[in-house]
Design an enzyme around this catalytic site. Sequence first.
Site, PDB file in Angstrom:
ATOM      1  N   LYS A  18       0.810  -1.134  -0.121  1.00 44.36           N
ATOM      2  CA  LYS A  18       0.034   0.153  -0.032  1.00 44.36           C
ATOM      3  C   LYS A  18       0.779   1.291  -0.021  1.00 44.36           C
ATOM      4  CE  LYS A  18      -2.169  -0.984   3.956  1.00 44.36           C
ATOM      5  NZ  LYS A  18      -1.340  -1.958   4.385  1.00 44.36           N
TER       6      LYS A  18
ATOM      7  N   ARG B  73      12.070  -6.241   5.177  1.00 39.50           N
ATOM      8  CA  ARG B  73      11.846  -4.696   4.829  1.00 39.50           C
ATOM      9  C   ARG B  73      12.519  -3.743   5.563  1.00 39.50           C
ATOM     10  NH1 ARG B  73       5.897  -2.304   4.866  1.00 39.50           N
ATOM     11  NH2 ARG B  73       5.640  -2.306   7.081  1.00 39.50           N
TER      12      ARG B  73
ATOM     13  N   ARG C 116      11.846  -1.612  11.204  1.00 40.08           N
ATOM     14  CA  ARG C 116      10.960  -1.115  12.115  1.00 40.08           C
ATOM     15  C   ARG C 116      10.768  -2.035  13.245  1.00 40.08           C
ATOM     16  NH1 ARG C 116       5.465   0.671   8.721  1.00 40.08           N
ATOM     17  NH2 ARG C 116       4.851  -0.675  10.591  1.00 40.08           N
TER      18      ARG C 116
HETATM   19  P1  AMP Z   1       1.317   0.845   9.619  1.00 41.61           P
HETATM   20  O1  AMP Z   1       2.806   1.616   9.084  1.00 41.61           O
HETATM   21  O2  AMP Z   1       0.321   1.238   8.519  1.00 41.61           O
HETATM   22  O3  AMP Z   1       1.720  -0.650   9.555  1.00 41.61           O
HETATM   23  O4  AMP Z   1       0.947   1.174  11.022  1.00 41.61           O
HETATM   24  C1  AMP Z   1       2.001   1.012  12.196  1.00 41.61           C
HETATM   25  C2  AMP Z   1       1.063   0.664  13.492  1.00 41.61           C
HETATM   26  O5  AMP Z   1       0.509   2.108  13.665  1.00 41.61           O
HETATM   27  C3  AMP Z   1      -0.325  -0.004  13.253  1.00 41.61           C
HETATM   28  O6  AMP Z   1       0.276  -1.529  13.721  1.00 41.61           O
HETATM   29  C4  AMP Z   1      -1.138   0.357  14.705  1.00 41.61           C
HETATM   30  O7  AMP Z   1      -0.402   0.061  15.872  1.00 41.61           O
HETATM   31  C5  AMP Z   1      -0.900   1.841  14.161  1.00 41.61           C
HETATM   32  N1  AMP Z   1      -1.945   2.292  13.353  1.00 41.61           N
HETATM   33  C6  AMP Z   1      -1.721   2.712  12.044  1.00 41.61           C
HETATM   34  N2  AMP Z   1      -2.918   3.049  11.444  1.00 41.61           N
HETATM   35  C7  AMP Z   1      -3.859   2.691  12.097  1.00 41.61           C
HETATM   36  C8  AMP Z   1      -5.355   3.027  12.294  1.00 41.61           C
HETATM   37  N3  AMP Z   1      -5.961   3.332  11.225  1.00 41.61           N
HETATM   38  N4  AMP Z   1      -6.080   2.723  13.385  1.00 41.61           N
HETATM   39  C9  AMP Z   1      -5.372   2.277  14.487  1.00 41.61           C
HETATM   40  N5  AMP Z   1      -4.018   2.249  14.503  1.00 41.61           N
HETATM   41  C10 AMP Z   1      -3.023   2.336  13.405  1.00 41.61           C
END
Ligand code: AMP
Length: 218
Positions: free
Chosen positions: A13, A124, A157
Amino acid sequence: MRLIFLGPPGAGKGTQARILEQRFGARQISTGDILRQHREKKTDLGAAAQEYMDRGELVPDELIIKMIEGELQGAQGFIMDGFPRTLPQAQAFDRLLSQNHWVLDCVVLFSADRDTLIGRLSSRWTNPRNGRTYNTQSNPPRVPGIDDDDGGPLVQREDDKPQTVGNRLGVFEAQTKPLIDYYRNQGKLTEVNGLLPVDQVTAAIVRTLPPASGQQAS
Ligand code: AMP
């Protein structure tokens, strides 16, 4: 252009959102990147989100919805990357869309199997300054550990490490998957195969966009 990118972590994404942002000028809104910036700056929101993110769990809906309302003020086009992730978030977003008289072009579902996602996430590496990602196997940086463009260090990360990845995929299955039917019922859902090479995924997304969504700007 108003899009939502839906799919499990590691499905591509963010990579596609950054490509479409450059090509069409619609802003990528990555809730994960925004939360990481809050953590870096040690804001109240960053402190509140930290423990959930470290465990690979979702940050509570009310915090996320408030954050998105702020981010979208004055926005025109957007590519939502990682939001909404729960039904209450999707319902709140629908209210925000209608208050602003915004119509979603479509919701792109990125499909990928679990084993590939685990492999992708654990190889990654990310530029923490802009969210750009590399894959040590399929898309390595020219110099290991260094970003091709800004020459700064790449990091793995914390939540891409194996112990958290399984949890994040489980959270997607339990809390985010219901959104597939939610948007299918709205007639908004299109699906792309997130396992195809990056340029083919981009082409597939562009083909799914309705004519009025701004893609003719390229
Ligand atoms: P991502 O980088 O999109 O994988 O997000 C990393 C972390 O941020 C996730 O594992 C959640 O802990 C938090 N997070 C990101 N977007 C959301 C969302 N829309 N709702 C809740 N937590 C989120």
